[in-house]
Design an enzyme around this catalytic site. Structure first.
Site, short mmCIF file in Angstrom:
data_model
loop_
_atom_site.label_atom_id
_atom_site.label_comp_id
_atom_site.label_asym_id
_atom_site.label_seq_id
_atom_site.Cartn_x
_atom_site.Cartn_y
_atom_site.Cartn_z
N HIS A 178 39.82 45.44 32.91
CA HIS A 178 39.94 46.06 34.23
C HIS A 178 39.29 47.45 34.23
CE1 HIS A 178 42.23 42.73 35.56
NE2 HIS A 178 43.32 43.01 34.86
N LEU A 180 27.48 55.47 52.36
CA LEU A 180 28.03 54.12 52.21
C LEU A 180 29.55 54.10 52.41
CD1 LEU A 180 27.07 51.58 49.51
CD2 LEU A 180 29.45 52.21 49.67
N ASP A 222 35.57 39.52 39.70
CA ASP A 222 36.31 38.59 38.84
C ASP A 222 35.75 38.53 37.42
OD1 ASP A 222 38.26 36.78 38.24
OD2 ASP A 222 37.31 35.08 39.24
C1 FPP Z 1 40.05 39.63 38.71
O1 FPP Z 1 39.71 39.44 37.36
C2 FPP Z 1 40.18 41.05 38.94
C3 FPP Z 1 41.28 41.67 39.42
C4 FPP Z 1 42.50 40.96 39.81
C5 FPP Z 1 41.33 43.12 39.54
C6 FPP Z 1 40.04 43.78 39.86
C7 FPP Z 1 40.18 45.19 39.48
C8 FPP Z 1 39.23 45.97 38.95
C9 FPP Z 1 37.82 45.59 38.77
C10 FPP Z 1 39.50 47.32 38.46
C11 FPP Z 1 40.27 48.15 39.33
C12 FPP Z 1 39.69 48.29 40.68
C13 FPP Z 1 39.39 49.45 41.21
C14 FPP Z 1 38.95 49.57 42.62
C15 FPP Z 1 39.52 50.66 40.42
P1 FPP Z 1 40.75 38.77 36.38
O2 FPP Z 1 41.60 39.82 35.82
O3 FPP Z 1 41.49 37.71 37.12
O4 FPP Z 1 39.82 38.16 35.29
P2 FPP Z 1 39.96 36.72 34.64
O5 FPP Z 1 39.81 35.71 35.74
O6 FPP Z 1 38.84 36.68 33.67
O7 FPP Z 1 41.30 36.66 33.97
#
Ligand code: FPP
Length: 252
Positions: free
Chosen positions: A49, A143, A32
């Protein structure tokens, strides 16, 4: 520069504190804070992301190196479809790209890549890539990286209940034989050990529908760091804290 030296020092100190004979077997991560990380830098959310995907690669390699056996990451929830269309499309592209690269980069490091979640809701393009990546890495022995995609803990429970009900209906399973082991077996995670610790960076203090069945006795670790900034020193800090916990599983 100063920051990176400080981080290296922190990592060096943490490396010495951790007991490598008592590592958590399975670590769950809610990745997150990507959006806020990007906003802080005046960048589009997609840049957050992307940075988060790079962090994941680094953390997986690091965990593999120190001997962690399973990592399950929350990449896209059943609720994330509510986000603006362009963000969803960017995330899907990024996931596809990540799987393509991971197949070689992590696959060559002996990592097994598995996708958990409701694949029916995903495009055929991404499903094809998922099948390919899983196949390419399935015989690796290192892993296990579970990527939760179109995943929701409640959705997973519904899916398991439906499968079990259908087995009972067709006399493949007796009602009396439905126990914790049977239910676990029908989860997307299958028979793997429940997570020992779930890490959530970014300051939010909740599970957000992640591994609800599996986290009954999981230790939770929160940090205010945004996921793209999460380092191996932070991972070691989480492991060190975990090792100080007294896990009783309801006993005394
Ligand atoms: C939450 O942060 C994150 C997500 C909904 C997506 C997580 C995805 C990635 C880390 C990258 C793609 C994953 C892979 C496996 C390649 P948020 O966007 O809600 O952040 P915020 O709360 O600060 O808005």
């Amino acid at each position: 520069m100063v920051k990176s030296i400080k981080r290296k020092w922190q990592e060096r100190i943490k490396r010495k504190q951790v007991d490598y004979s008592a590592l958590p077997h399975h670590i769950g991560i809610i990745m997150d804070g990507n959006g806020r990380w990007a906003k802080k830098r005046g960048l589009p959310r997609s840049a957050g992301h992307r940075a988060g995907a790079q962090t994941l690669k680094k953390i997986v390699s690091f965990c593999d190196k120190i001997g962690i056996k399973i990592i399950t990451v929350y990449a896209f929830s059943t609720e994330n479809w509510k986000r603006p269309k362009n963000e969803v499309a960017e995330l899907m592209n990024l996931l596809e790209e990540y799987l393509k690269q991971a197949e070689y980069e992590l696959g060559s490091k002996n990592v097994v890549i598995r996708i958990i979640g409701n694949l029916e809701g995903l495009s055929s393009k991404i499903c094809t890539q998922i099948i390919k990546t899983q196949k390419m890495t399935q015989h690796n022995t290192g892993l296990i990286l579970n990527i939760a995609l179109n995943y929701g803990g409640r959705d997973e429970i519904i899916h398991a209940v439906r499968q079990i009900a259908s087995k009972v209906k067709t006399n493949k399973l007796n009602v009396q034989d439905i126990d914790e082991k049977q239910i676990s077996k029908h989860m997307y995670t299958g028979n793997i050990k429940d997570p020992d610790i779930i890490i959530r960076p970014s300051g939010e203090l909740r599970l957000s529908n992640f591994l609800l069945w599996q986290s009954a006795y999981t230790e939770l670790w929160f940090s205010s760091i945004y996921w793209p900034d999460f380092s191996s020193a932070d991972m070691l800090a989480a492991i060190y804290d975990y090792q100080k916990r007294n896990r009783r599983f309801g006993g005394i």
